[in-house]
Design a protein around this motif. Structure first.
Motif, PDB file in Angstrom:
ATOM      1  N   LEU A 156     -95.739 -17.192 102.117  1.00  0.00           N
ATOM      2  CA  LEU A 156     -94.776 -17.126 100.998  1.00  0.00           C
ATOM      3  C   LEU A 156     -93.441 -16.504 101.410  1.00  0.00           C
ATOM      4  N   ILE A 157     -93.519 -15.397 102.135  1.00  0.00           N
ATOM      5  CA  ILE A 157     -92.283 -14.671 102.462  1.00  0.00           C
ATOM      6  C   ILE A 157     -91.417 -15.509 103.415  1.00  0.00           C
ATOM      7  N   GLU A 158     -92.067 -16.150 104.380  1.00  0.00           N
ATOM      8  CA  GLU A 158     -91.323 -16.986 105.332  1.00  0.00           C
ATOM      9  C   GLU A 158     -90.672 -18.155 104.599  1.00  0.00           C
ATOM     10  N   GLN A 159     -91.413 -18.736 103.668  1.00  0.00           N
ATOM     11  CA  GLN A 159     -90.892 -19.865 102.881  1.00  0.00           C
ATOM     12  C   GLN A 159     -89.683 -19.412 102.065  1.00  0.00           C
ATOM     13  N   ARG A 160     -89.822 -18.258 101.457  1.00  0.00           N
ATOM     14  CA  ARG A 160     -88.729 -17.718 100.630  1.00  0.00           C
ATOM     15  C   ARG A 160     -87.491 -17.422 101.479  1.00  0.00           C
ATOM     16  N   GLN A 161     -87.729 -16.818 102.643  1.00  0.00           N
ATOM     17  CA  GLN A 161     -86.579 -16.468 103.490  1.00  0.00           C
ATOM     18  C   GLN A 161     -85.860 -17.730 103.974  1.00  0.00           C
ATOM     19  N   ALA A 162     -86.643 -18.755 104.329  1.00  0.00           N
ATOM     20  CA  ALA A 162     -86.029 -20.009 104.794  1.00  0.00           C
ATOM     21  C   ALA A 162     -85.197 -20.628 103.668  1.00  0.00           C
ATOM     22  N   PHE A 163     -85.719 -20.587 102.458  1.00  0.00           N
ATOM     23  CA  PHE A 163     -85.001 -21.152 101.302  1.00  0.00           C
ATOM     24  C   PHE A 163     -83.702 -20.368 101.054  1.00  0.00           C
ATOM     25  N   GLN A 164     -83.787 -19.054 101.195  1.00  0.00           N
ATOM     26  CA  GLN A 164     -82.592 -18.234 100.949  1.00  0.00           C
ATOM     27  C   GLN A 164     -81.533 -18.401 102.041  1.00  0.00           C
ATOM     28  N   ARG A 165     -81.968 -18.862 103.215  1.00  0.00           N
ATOM     29  CA  ARG A 165     -80.984 -19.121 104.287  1.00  0.00           C
ATOM     30  C   ARG A 165     -80.333 -20.494 104.100  1.00  0.00           C
ATOM     31  N   GLN A 168     -77.774 -25.171 100.896  1.00  0.00           N
ATOM     32  CA  GLN A 168     -77.806 -26.530 100.336  1.00  0.00           C
ATOM     33  C   GLN A 168     -79.073 -26.758  99.487  1.00  0.00           C
ATOM     34  N   ALA A 169     -80.196 -26.260 100.009  1.00  0.00           N
ATOM     35  CA  ALA A 169     -81.465 -26.407  99.260  1.00  0.00           C
ATOM     36  C   ALA A 169     -81.370 -25.662  97.929  1.00  0.00           C
ATOM     37  N   GLN A 170     -80.730 -24.499  97.964  1.00  0.00           N
ATOM     38  CA  GLN A 170     -80.591 -23.722  96.726  1.00  0.00           C
ATOM     39  C   GLN A 170     -79.700 -24.444  95.721  1.00  0.00           C
ATOM     40  N   GLN A 171     -78.603 -24.961  96.256  1.00  0.00           N
ATOM     41  CA  GLN A 171     -77.649 -25.675  95.402  1.00  0.00           C
ATOM     42  C   GLN A 171     -78.324 -26.891  94.746  1.00  0.00           C
ATOM     43  N   GLN A 172     -79.101 -27.604  95.566  1.00  0.00           N
ATOM     44  CA  GLN A 172     -79.797 -28.799  95.071  1.00  0.00           C
ATOM     45  C   GLN A 172     -80.816 -28.421  93.995  1.00  0.00           C
ATOM     46  N   PHE A 173     -81.547 -27.351  94.267  1.00  0.00           N
ATOM     47  CA  PHE A 173     -82.554 -26.895  93.307  1.00  0.00           C
ATOM     48  C   PHE A 173     -81.886 -26.544  91.971  1.00  0.00           C
ATOM     49  N   LEU A 174     -80.791 -25.802  92.058  1.00  0.00           N
ATOM     50  CA  LEU A 174     -80.101 -25.386  90.827  1.00  0.00           C
ATOM     51  C   LEU A 174     -79.527 -26.599  90.095  1.00  0.00           C
ATOM     52  N   GLN A 175     -78.947 -27.500  90.891  1.00  0.00           N
ATOM     53  CA  GLN A 175     -78.364 -28.710  90.293  1.00  0.00           C
ATOM     54  C   GLN A 175     -79.418 -29.509  89.524  1.00  0.00           C
ATOM     55  N   LEU A 177     -81.784 -28.402  88.010  1.00  0.00           N
ATOM     56  CA  LEU A 177     -82.040 -27.715  86.735  1.00  0.00           C
ATOM     57  C   LEU A 177     -80.809 -27.789  85.823  1.00  0.00           C
ATOM     58  N   GLY A 178     -79.757 -28.418  86.330  1.00  0.00           N
ATOM     59  CA  GLY A 178     -78.520 -28.526  85.550  1.00  0.00           C
ATOM     60  C   GLY A 178     -77.634 -27.300  85.680  1.00  0.00           C
ATOM     61  N   VAL A 179     -77.883 -26.510  86.724  1.00  0.00           N
ATOM     62  CA  VAL A 179     -77.119 -25.269  86.898  1.00  0.00           C
ATOM     63  C   VAL A 179     -76.064 -25.455  87.988  1.00  0.00           C
ATOM     64  N   VAL A 180     -74.792 -25.287  87.603  1.00  0.00           N
ATOM     65  CA  VAL A 180     -73.710 -25.368  88.585  1.00  0.00           C
ATOM     66  C   VAL A 180     -72.825 -24.123  88.397  1.00  0.00           C
ATOM     67  N   PRO A 181     -73.168 -23.050  89.091  1.00  0.00           N
ATOM     68  CA  PRO A 181     -72.396 -21.813  88.892  1.00  0.00           C
ATOM     69  C   PRO A 181     -71.002 -21.924  89.498  1.00  0.00           C
ATOM     70  N   TYR A 258     -90.229 -21.634  89.178  1.00  0.00           N
ATOM     71  CA  TYR A 258     -89.777 -20.311  88.740  1.00  0.00           C
ATOM     72  C   TYR A 258     -89.576 -19.397  89.953  1.00  0.00           C
ATOM     73  N   ASP A 259     -90.471 -19.512  90.929  1.00  0.00           N
ATOM     74  CA  ASP A 259     -90.302 -18.752  92.179  1.00  0.00           C
ATOM     75  C   ASP A 259     -88.942 -19.057  92.801  1.00  0.00           C
ATOM     76  N   ARG A 260     -88.635 -20.341  92.878  1.00  0.00           N
ATOM     77  CA  ARG A 260     -87.363 -20.734  93.512  1.00  0.00           C
ATOM     78  C   ARG A 260     -86.163 -20.225  92.732  1.00  0.00           C
ATOM     79  N   LEU A 261     -86.318 -20.209  91.437  1.00  0.00           N
ATOM     80  CA  LEU A 261     -85.235 -19.669  90.608  1.00  0.00           C
ATOM     81  C   LEU A 261     -84.992 -18.193  90.961  1.00  0.00           C
TER      82      LEU A 261
END
Ligand code: TRH
Length: 377
Positions: A156-165, A168-175, A177-181, A258-261
């Motif tokens: 889990l922690i490795e997966q989370r750290q990779a996602f936080q690095r 683009q993956a974060q932006q896509q995930f948020l998008q 969900l309709g989220v464009v900060p 929710y984890d990704r959020l």
């Protein structure tokens, strides 16, 4: 032969009961090779975090877990090798008889509530009541060595750290969900019970020099958000701007989303037990709205966690964090406390990751349960 486990979940309130037992059941199947039946007395809360669930089905398979609707009239079924009563729920009397009738008595455990209090270490693993020769044991999750640890999937922690690095993956995930900060916005998630202190927090966020994008999953805090915004109704998809603050309501998403959020946000306000733990695995600063209990005993739990969590912070940062958490849990004014915390932002952010990595050194709860069973045999 795979060990057979029965987990009993009575949905008393909210999402924590099913959130924890579903997570545990999946992990026992996927990582420990167990055969798991999950008995749930109400599947509606389950459906919200796992939309594939058929709320009417007496039996269904979900991710390798044999999900059973806990029936009013208990069927004849053999008892498993390991029986878990989540959060002290009462097992069906006929099932208890089936446990006692087994040639080899099963291991019967009560999976208890999460607490950082010191007494938990002394009580974890102790025998509790007995039914016709079948001994029940206390199993306490916790933050200290000598407890049952916390639910944490392998990797889990490795997966989370990779996602936080991966911005683009974060932006896509948020998008998705309709989220464009807006650029430079601080991202905050808000999952909480009703809280009279919310308005004072939103006021300072709206008046801040830095923009904030506040993401609010549908739930109990929405009424307070709605009142502060002064709008008629508030539902998923709505976005409102007040000064530097953008408020966006999100649908209730599946657990993995929710984890990704939480992983995307700079700060997470969480509640109960399960979202509280997930926010810690996110490695970002958090704010806990603890489930309120009679005679304010939840405040002792809150203090015990804070004492442990703030170890290693500078006195000023520790003071700011404690003041904010206490204000949030007593419906007090949040404004000044939030500003105080902002002064220590880099420190509390680094501390959140450090705390996460320290906690991840403990055996996870599913592994600890399996070890307990192996030692018991
Ligand atoms: O829902 P909760 O308030 O549950 C509480 C606590 O467990 C409390 O200790 C208990 O006594 C009480 O219920 C009866 O908070 P918790 O534990 O964080 O559970 C929420 C679950 O919902 C968690 O598994 C995460 C999940 N979730 C999603 O899957 N999607 C979402 O969008 C959100 C916001 C949460």
């Amino acid at each position: 032969m795979k060990a057979r486990w029965d987990i009993f979940c009575s949905v008393v309130d909210n999402y924590g009961d099913i959130g924890v037992t579903w997570r545990l059941a999946r992990q026992l199947v996927a990582e420990q090779g167990c055969a798991v039946r999950l008995w749930v007395d109400d599947l509606r809360a389950f459906e919200r975090m796992c939309p594939e669930v058929d709320v009417q089905a007496a039996q269904q398979w979900q991710e390798g877990v044999d999900v059973r609707l806990w029936p009013a009239h208990w069927p004849t079924t053999p008892a498993a090798d390991v029986v878990i009563a989540a959060f002290a729920c009462q097992l069906p009397p006929d099932y208890m008889e089936a446990m006692a009738a087994r040639e080899r008595t099963p291991l019967w455990m009560n999976l208890d509530y999460l607490s950082a209090e010191e007494w938990v270490v002394g009580c974890h693993g102790l025998p509790s009541v007995k039914f016709k020769g079948v001994q029940k044991y206390f199993f306490f999750p916790g933050f200290r060595p000598g407890t049952g640890g916390l639910l944490r999937e392998a990797g889990l922690i490795e997966q989370r750290q990779a996602f936080q690095r991966d911005s683009q993956a974060q932006q896509q995930f948020l998008q998705d969900l309709g989220v464009v900060p807006m650029a430079g916005a601080r991202l905050i998630s808000l999952f909480a019970y009703e809280n009279a202190g919310l308005a004072s927090w939103l006021e300072v966020l709206a008046a801040d020099g830095q923009p904030t994008h506040l993401l609010v999953p549908e739930g109990r805090i929405l009424g307070d958000v709605q009142r502060w915004l002064g709008v008629e109704a508030l539902g998923a998809g709505q976005v409102h701007l007040r000064g530097a603050l953008t408020v966006q309501v999100l649908p209730f998403v599946r657990q993995e989303q929710y984890d990704r959020l939480l992983w995307c946000c700079d700060f997470n306000a969480v509640r109960g037990e399960d979202s509280f733990v997930r926010a810690q695995w996110a490695g970002r600063p958090l704010l806990w709205h603890i489930y309120r209990q009679d005679e304010d005993i939840h405040l002792d739990k809150l203090d015990a966690f804070l004492e442990r969590y703030t170890e290693g912070l500078s006195p000023a940062a520790k003071g700011a964090l404690i003041a904010l958490w206490q204000a949030w849990n007593t419906d007090a004014d949040m404004g000044a406390n939030w500003k105080m915390l902002l002064e220590h932002w880099p420190e509390v952010t680094a501390h959140a990751e450090k705390w996460c990595l320290e906690q991840a050194l403990q055996a996870d709860l599913a592994t600890a349960l399996v070890h307990f069973y192996e030692n018991w045999i």
